[in-house]
Design a protein around this motif. Sequence first.
Motif, PDB file in Angstrom:
ATOM      1  N   ALA A   1       0.823  -1.209   0.000  1.00 43.63           N
ATOM      2  CA  ALA A   1       0.000   0.000   0.000  1.00 43.63           C
ATOM      3  C   ALA A   1       0.860   1.263   0.000  1.00 43.63           C
ATOM      4  CB  ALA A   1      -0.930  -0.009   1.211  1.00 43.63           C
ATOM      5  N   GLN A   2       2.045   1.158   0.589  1.00 43.15           N
ATOM      6  CA  GLN A   2       2.903   2.341   0.708  1.00 43.15           C
ATOM      7  C   GLN A   2       3.684   2.645  -0.571  1.00 43.15           C
ATOM      8  OE1 GLN A   2       5.394   1.535   4.061  1.00 43.15           O
ATOM      9  NE2 GLN A   2       3.699   1.581   5.520  1.00 43.15           N
ATOM     10  N   GLN A   3       3.709   1.706  -1.490  1.00 37.94           N
ATOM     11  CA  GLN A   3       4.562   1.886  -2.666  1.00 37.94           C
ATOM     12  C   GLN A   3       3.721   2.122  -3.912  1.00 37.94           C
ATOM     13  OE1 GLN A   3       7.191  -1.495  -2.765  1.00 37.94           O
ATOM     14  NE2 GLN A   3       7.659  -1.273  -0.596  1.00 37.94           N
ATOM     15  N   ASP A   4       4.021   3.206  -4.599  1.00 32.68           N
ATOM     16  CA  ASP A   4       3.312   3.510  -5.839  1.00 32.68           C
ATOM     17  C   ASP A   4       3.744   2.542  -6.934  1.00 32.68           C
ATOM     18  OD1 ASP A   4       2.051   5.577  -4.656  1.00 32.68           O
ATOM     19  OD2 ASP A   4       3.586   7.057  -5.232  1.00 32.68           O
ATOM     20  N   GLY A   5       2.846   2.355  -7.888  1.00 29.21           N
ATOM     21  CA  GLY A   5       3.210   1.606  -9.092  1.00 29.21           C
ATOM     22  C   GLY A   5       3.216   0.104  -8.928  1.00 29.21           C
ATOM     23  N   ARG A   6       2.842  -0.368  -7.759  1.00 26.62           N
ATOM     24  CA  ARG A   6       2.784  -1.828  -7.580  1.00 26.62           C
ATOM     25  C   ARG A   6       1.637  -2.393  -8.419  1.00 26.62           C
ATOM     26  NH1 ARG A   6       6.895  -4.823  -4.977  1.00 26.62           N
ATOM     27  NH2 ARG A   6       7.440  -3.846  -3.007  1.00 26.62           N
ATOM     28  N   GLN A   7       1.876  -3.503  -9.056  1.00 29.30           N
ATOM     29  CA  GLN A   7       0.824  -4.162  -9.817  1.00 29.30           C
ATOM     30  C   GLN A   7       0.438  -5.455  -9.110  1.00 29.30           C
ATOM     31  OE1 GLN A   7       2.685  -4.691 -13.611  1.00 29.30           O
ATOM     32  NE2 GLN A   7       2.410  -2.542 -14.181  1.00 29.30           N
ATOM     33  N   SER A   8      -0.774  -5.932  -9.450  1.00 29.81           N
ATOM     34  CA  SER A   8      -1.216  -7.168  -8.792  1.00 29.81           C
ATOM     35  C   SER A   8      -0.315  -8.337  -9.161  1.00 29.81           C
ATOM     36  CB  SER A   8      -2.669  -7.478  -9.177  1.00 29.81           C
ATOM     37  OG  SER A   8      -2.769  -7.677 -10.569  1.00 29.81           O
ATOM     38  N   ALA A   9       0.357  -8.247 -10.305  1.00 27.85           N
ATOM     39  CA  ALA A   9       1.253  -9.331 -10.710  1.00 27.85           C
ATOM     40  C   ALA A   9       2.507  -9.368  -9.855  1.00 27.85           C
ATOM     41  CB  ALA A   9       1.638  -9.182 -12.172  1.00 27.85           C
TER      42      ALA A   9
ATOM     43  N   TYR B   1      -7.659 -13.988   4.496  1.00 26.60           N
ATOM     44  CA  TYR B   1      -6.849 -13.043   5.279  1.00 26.60           C
ATOM     45  C   TYR B   1      -6.989 -11.612   4.755  1.00 26.60           C
ATOM     46  CZ  TYR B   1      -4.554 -17.285   7.011  1.00 26.60           C
ATOM     47  OH  TYR B   1      -4.294 -18.506   7.566  1.00 26.60           O
ATOM     48  N   LEU B   2      -7.605 -11.486   3.568  1.00 29.25           N
ATOM     49  CA  LEU B   2      -7.698 -10.169   2.952  1.00 29.25           C
ATOM     50  C   LEU B   2      -9.132  -9.651   3.001  1.00 29.25           C
ATOM     51  CD1 LEU B   2      -5.587 -10.739  -0.292  1.00 29.25           C
ATOM     52  CD2 LEU B   2      -4.812  -9.909   1.934  1.00 29.25           C
ATOM     53  N   ALA B   3      -9.259  -8.361   3.241  1.00 27.40           N
ATOM     54  CA  ALA B   3     -10.571  -7.730   3.094  1.00 27.40           C
ATOM     55  C   ALA B   3     -10.886  -7.680   1.605  1.00 27.40           C
ATOM     56  CB  ALA B   3     -10.526  -6.318   3.667  1.00 27.40           C
ATOM     57  N   PRO B   4     -12.178  -7.694   1.245  1.00 28.82           N
ATOM     58  CA  PRO B   4     -12.519  -7.657  -0.188  1.00 28.82           C
ATOM     59  C   PRO B   4     -11.807  -6.535  -0.934  1.00 28.82           C
ATOM     60  CG  PRO B   4     -14.474  -8.137   1.090  1.00 28.82           C
ATOM     61  CD  PRO B   4     -13.363  -7.867   2.083  1.00 28.82           C
TER      62      PRO B   4
ATOM     63  N   GLU C   1      -7.893  -6.943  -4.776  1.00 29.64           N
ATOM     64  CA  GLU C   1      -7.459  -6.576  -6.125  1.00 29.64           C
ATOM     65  C   GLU C   1      -5.987  -6.185  -6.184  1.00 29.64           C
ATOM     66  OE1 GLU C   1      -9.014  -1.958  -6.238  1.00 29.64           O
ATOM     67  OE2 GLU C   1     -10.378  -3.597  -6.745  1.00 29.64           O
ATOM     68  N   VAL C   2      -5.385  -6.055  -5.009  1.00 26.36           N
ATOM     69  CA  VAL C   2      -3.956  -5.710  -4.969  1.00 26.36           C
ATOM     70  C   VAL C   2      -3.094  -6.903  -5.369  1.00 26.36           C
ATOM     71  CG1 VAL C   2      -2.081  -4.969  -3.425  1.00 26.36           C
ATOM     72  CG2 VAL C   2      -4.372  -3.998  -3.191  1.00 26.36           C
TER      73      VAL C   2
ATOM     74  N   TRP D   1     -16.088 -18.709 -14.376  1.00 27.24           N
ATOM     75  CA  TRP D   1     -14.987 -18.138 -13.593  1.00 27.24           C
ATOM     76  C   TRP D   1     -15.448 -17.785 -12.177  1.00 27.24           C
ATOM     77  CZ3 TRP D   1     -10.228 -18.679 -15.134  1.00 27.24           C
ATOM     78  CH2 TRP D   1      -9.922 -18.697 -16.495  1.00 27.24           C
ATOM     79  N   PRO D   2     -14.579 -17.925 -11.185  1.00 25.10           N
ATOM     80  CA  PRO D   2     -14.957 -17.481  -9.838  1.00 25.10           C
ATOM     81  C   PRO D   2     -15.026 -15.954  -9.772  1.00 25.10           C
ATOM     82  CG  PRO D   2     -12.670 -18.221  -9.864  1.00 25.10           C
ATOM     83  CD  PRO D   2     -13.246 -18.547 -11.213  1.00 25.10           C
ATOM     84  N   ALA D   3     -15.801 -15.482  -8.821  1.00 22.78           N
ATOM     85  CA  ALA D   3     -16.005 -14.027  -8.710  1.00 22.78           C
ATOM     86  C   ALA D   3     -14.680 -13.283  -8.552  1.00 22.78           C
ATOM     87  CB  ALA D   3     -16.911 -13.743  -7.521  1.00 22.78           C
ATOM     88  N   GLU D   4     -13.715 -13.904  -7.884  1.00 20.90           N
ATOM     89  CA  GLU D   4     -12.437 -13.230  -7.633  1.00 20.90           C
ATOM     90  C   GLU D   4     -11.693 -12.883  -8.926  1.00 20.90           C
ATOM     91  OE1 GLU D   4     -13.546 -15.609  -5.794  1.00 20.90           O
ATOM     92  OE2 GLU D   4     -13.546 -14.724  -3.789  1.00 20.90           O
ATOM     93  N   LEU D   5     -11.997 -13.599  -9.984  1.00 22.82           N
ATOM     94  CA  LEU D   5     -11.291 -13.329 -11.232  1.00 22.82           C
ATOM     95  C   LEU D   5     -12.115 -12.463 -12.183  1.00 22.82           C
ATOM     96  CD1 LEU D   5      -9.465 -16.697 -12.010  1.00 22.82           C
ATOM     97  CD2 LEU D   5      -8.643 -14.681 -10.824  1.00 22.82           C
ATOM     98  N   SER D   6     -13.166 -11.869 -11.645  1.00 26.20           N
ATOM     99  CA  SER D   6     -14.010 -11.001 -12.470  1.00 26.20           C
ATOM    100  C   SER D   6     -13.172  -9.845 -13.033  1.00 26.20           C
ATOM    101  CB  SER D   6     -15.150 -10.454 -11.615  1.00 26.20           C
ATOM    102  OG  SER D   6     -15.899  -9.550 -12.368  1.00 26.20           O
TER     103      SER D   6
END
Lengths: 387, 427
Positions: free
Chosen positions: B197-205, B219-222, B226-227, B273-278
């Motif tokens: 969260a503190q670093q700009d430009g991070r991608q989910s990959a 362990y993650l909030a909804p 997407e992070v 597809w599961p909702a998480e991959l929407s």
Amino acid sequence: MDESRRTLLKATAALLLDQWAAVRLGALAADPSAGAGRKVVILTCGGIRREDTFAESGFHNIPHLYRDLLPQSTFYPFVRNAGVTSHYNTVSSVVSGNWQRLDDWGKTPPSSPTLFEYLRKRMGLRQDQTWLISSNKALTSRIGASTVREFGPAYGANVIFPKQLLINAVVHAAAEGRAVHSSDRSTVQPEIEAMLNSDNYDGLGWAVGGETSSLDLLTLGTMQKAIEDLVRTNAPATGDEFTFLVAAEVMRRFAPSLLTITLSDMEVAHFGSYSLHLAGVATVDRLVYELWAQLQSLPAYKDKTTLFVLPEFGRDLDGSTTNGFFNHRQNSESTRLTWMMCLGDAVRKAQIIENPIEQTDICPTIARLFELKNLDLPGKPMPGLWL
Amino acid sequence: MTKTIINDGRGDAQMDEARVAVAHKLIESLPVTMRPALNQQLSAWDSLFAFEQKSVTRFMSGLQTFAPSALEALTQPLRSLEGRMGVAHWNFSESKDTMENASMLARSEFYADWRGEVQRVFAAINAAAHDSTAEIPKPGRLILIVLPESLPVDPVNSWRPWDKRAQAFKINGDARRLSELCIHGRAERPGIMGQFAQQDGRQSADLWMIDAGAHLKEYLAPSEREVASILSYADLMPFRDKFLAGVNTVPKSIEATDQTLASLRQRDWETWWPAELSGQTRLRSFVIDLFLSGNGALIFSNAFVEWAASEALRRARPSVLIARFGFRAKPKPFTGIAIFENQQRISTLPDVDDPQGSATDALILARYIWLAALRYPENKQTCCLCVLEQQNAVYVVAPDGMTLPWGVDHPPTPEEISDWIGRHLST
């Protein structure tokens, strides 16, 4: 394996051969006294690494091969597969003595004559004297005879795929949306009947000649019973077990001069289960031991049979880009270097021959055992055997 | 001079239509057998991860530096080899990698030579581009592998070592807390999510969570999901079942198989597809590639975890990868024969867990994830932790030069481990 289930499978194998012989051989069927001379059985299995078998780290996986059979064998610890490390190409290379470079899925026959053809043409053997019985769905019946004009299907082996029978029946039922379960067997029955009665399917009775096949009602009923029994129990079921039982029945009925058996349970490694792969290795270990005992108990084979046991290749190195034990396509010693055990008639004495040999040396060795001369083969007979 | 293919200021590769045309032209200057993979990457540009796009762009930049005569000299041995292999007479696809291509190459007697030559040419071209795209130093990286409590893994002293630097430590506390602590940290000590969260430009990959079950995402909030690139074998079940049914229609012919697999790739799977991959087109494409490349990813959850992790490391080079293994059932009668099938559908017998077999599988596959990481230069900054929940222990491979602050006399608490990971990732 559960003994009652095994008995049932044995009966199934016997009936299956009855039917096969009636359709294809007619009056010529079943003359186990035929081929009174030397006999050879080749048993190959899919990819097994040396470290999982004949190495300190692997002896516990092969107690019969290591403790019971090694002390009476001529053992070759350095056997190279220098060809294409796929199933169809490797088995074709072993039986033809030339490195074959064919479609991996058996679309084309071997490009040079096979031992089956040499034996049948030179020695005038009937088709029921040469067999290839395989668990491996990567093989096809085309492996039984080459494209060489002077040889070909007229001199080819009987090639059958017992395991495919069970797969086809069960998978077809599932494809139609019907799960296999003892309580709803009646829903599966039509699929099994259709499969067993279908002509020219890629499975049981698919001989080189391409004849049609169908099963009589007695055989059909026994197969259904065997499948029902397999489903009811929850013990591990293995295709190699059924292949072995059919091979044993072929030996009893026809006593072929040359029998090749290929096992493949260990190929579950392709799906990433190392524990199931090792279970497949353990099955090979047990079935080779039982095969050897069978050869000692059948008069047609006792004291005149040489058994060759070999993995087709190893498996890829841990950490390779081909995902390690999953596959067998890496150009590495782990994949190309394997071993072979010889037992029986041709063995001079129990010994380990450390000189490297190649899998294409097996064909000229067997040719020499059958006194076939002047064959144009690149390999040379293996040391350590009475030839 | 052709239009230059460049990286933009952020390092993201730009590939508009004009540049694609230039790239295709450049690819045509290469030997035939080098073309399919590159053309395929260009045609599926949007499904490539940033690392892959940069790699292709760098390669094209390198290729542009060669004068025609120099390229001819570089590639002549490969072209000569292709002539001896008879490639001109093959039904060889130049537009994409196919099973038929792979099969024809693999059964050539010159296959090993061919592989060596292709690697040599690729290396030379990449080396030519090297100066213009110097790597920016990256912070510490992490691979966190979880062998859950339910897996009876053998004691560490009986393992084949993963790495000469590996060490095992008992945990002074509850090892089951470690995953969540590492992800969230604690007060004043940001965990993985906090750092991202503190670093700009991070991608989910850049952050992957690959799970045999569906535990990690809990362990993650909804809003946090997407992070990361989150793949759950359990959540993928409807898609897997449908996809496996399609794969099982493949006929016994390599040519027909290529057609069937291509059609599977193109099919509309939206419903499954599961909702998480929407909306996650790239991740969906990754899953399809994963399933089509075999290696058991469609059949066994632990094979899925290993192969997905290995492919994520190869294709995306993430800063953090978390992989959690799980269970498989014992093969049922018949499915032990025809294992490339959906066991639940073939047999209505109830599933029976195979904890010992699952543990054996998970242990070797966990090691394979680390061995996969070792293939890439990023491993020099990577710390690998394998958490053994049942043994309340952790197996650690730390980068060269890094001293772990724990010992046999001072087993770390879960909090100390997560703090240490936080520091490592921020270095």
